[in-house]
Design an enzyme around this catalytic site. Structure first.
Site, short mmCIF file in Angstrom:
data_model
loop_
_atom_site.label_atom_id
_atom_site.label_comp_id
_atom_site.label_asym_id
_atom_site.label_seq_id
_atom_site.Cartn_x
_atom_site.Cartn_y
_atom_site.Cartn_z
N ASP A 26 3.27 -20.07 38.88
CA ASP A 26 2.99 -19.96 37.45
C ASP A 26 2.88 -18.48 37.11
OD1 ASP A 26 2.35 -20.68 34.81
OD2 ASP A 26 0.22 -20.84 35.23
N SER A 27 2.84 -18.20 35.83
CA SER A 27 2.65 -16.82 35.40
C SER A 27 1.22 -16.36 35.65
CB SER A 27 2.97 -16.68 33.91
OG SER A 27 2.13 -17.53 33.14
N CYS B 149 4.69 -24.30 35.46
CA CYS B 149 4.66 -23.49 34.24
C CYS B 149 5.70 -24.06 33.29
CB CYS B 149 4.98 -22.04 34.58
SG CYS B 149 5.19 -20.96 33.15
N GLU C 85 -7.80 -18.70 30.94
CA GLU C 85 -8.02 -17.82 32.09
C GLU C 85 -9.39 -17.17 32.04
OE1 GLU C 85 -5.09 -15.39 33.70
OE2 GLU C 85 -3.68 -17.07 33.86
N CYS D 262 1.12 -26.76 28.17
CA CYS D 262 1.01 -25.59 29.03
C CYS D 262 0.01 -25.95 30.11
CB CYS D 262 0.54 -24.37 28.24
SG CYS D 262 0.10 -22.93 29.25
N HIS E 278 -2.08 -24.31 31.59
CA HIS E 278 -3.40 -23.71 31.40
C HIS E 278 -4.33 -24.64 30.61
CE1 HIS E 278 -1.47 -19.83 32.42
NE2 HIS E 278 -2.69 -19.34 32.55
#
Length: 273
Positions: free
Chosen positions: A11-12, A75, A153, A189, A191
């Site tokens: 993932d990023s 991702c 995050e 996403c 996240h």
């Protein structure tokens, strides 16, 4: 299964940890290595052509390092723009992550679906193709939340969430039309499942949230079953290692966050953006 499958999850940033957690539950015997392209985070700021080249290059270096049996692109942005290029460039099998629009269309009772994604994923032709194919009979509200991945995050690193900021990020997917309201929200996403409980607190009404991670984990298990495994390799990073593409992501709070999600070891593969 006598040989442990080696699985690289990419993932990023930290969002793919939600997928890694699901894969670990589905395949507890697997050797998992997680890679975060934190040097290039967030991907939403990149031009598509440049980002595809970046992802293909980084994945190539990671394959050389980790010798995986399967690569999971955890991702949505990377999957929707680069999966075809990755499959053309490398022989290892890939599992991608795409917005769960098909199951959302099957579950909605009102016919109004919200898709909460990154600005990049919202703009991709791939996303619109999924809507035209599987949700043509629904009202689909697409919203590219500009800062939601960063909020996730920050939460994982132990920072408090600004609930007013979160409310503003998610509000556009809650719509009413002809007396009917959004009743399913796709978390587009990886996240975003980190924030599900927080989103529920600021949502104007209850909805069903669709986390793609369990389905990705099941698909990963299927691909592992179909794939000849290479066997042990003492040169690859240990199970539970996170590989970062920049040392700037190795602050103590960041490494602690990875540790709580099952990746207590780390190394840096320096790949400046």
């Amino acid at each position: 299964m006598t040989t442990r499958p080696r699985i690289l999850l990419f993932d990023s940033g930290m969002g793919g940890l939600t997928v890694a957690r699901a894969v670990a539950r589905q395949l507890p015997e697997a050797h998992l290595v997680y890679a975060a392209d934190n040097a290039a985070f967030p991907y939403g700021a990149w031009k598509e052509q440049d980002l595809v080249k970046r992802i293909v290059m980084v994945i190539g270096r990671l394959i050389d390092l980790t010798r995986p049996d399967v690569v999971v692109i955890a991702c949505n942005t990377a999957s929707t723009i680069a999966l075809a290029d990755l499959r053309a460039a490398y022989r290892v099998p890939f599992v991608g992550t795409v917005p769960a629009i098909k199951p959302a269309a099957a579950q909605t009772k009102t016919g109004v679906i919200g898709v909460l994604a990154t600005p990049g994923t919202v703009s991709r032709e791939y996303t619109h193709s999924l809507i035209h194919t599987f949700a043509y009979h629904c009202k689909v509200v697409l919203h590219g939340a500009p800062h939601l991945a960063e909020i996730a995050e920050r939460k994982l690193k132990g920072h408090a969430i600004d609930m007013d900021e979160l409310r503003a990020e998610v509000a556009p997917v809650f719509r009413k039309r002809d007396g009917k309201a959004t009743d399913v929200v796709v978390l587009g996403c990886t996240h975003y499942p980190l924030l599900t409980e927080d989103i529920e607190k600021v949502a104007p009404w209850p909805v069903t949230y669709i986390d793609p991670a369990p389905a990705i984990a099941r698909r990963t298990a299927d691909v592992v079953e179909e794939t000849p495994l290479e066997g042990p390799d003492a040169t690859v990073p240990a199970h539970g290692t996170v590989v970062l593409t920049s040392a700037r992501g190795s602050a103590s709070e960041t490494l602690a966050a990875y540790g709580t999600m099952g990746f207590p070891k780390h190394m840096v593969l320096d790949l400046p953006a």
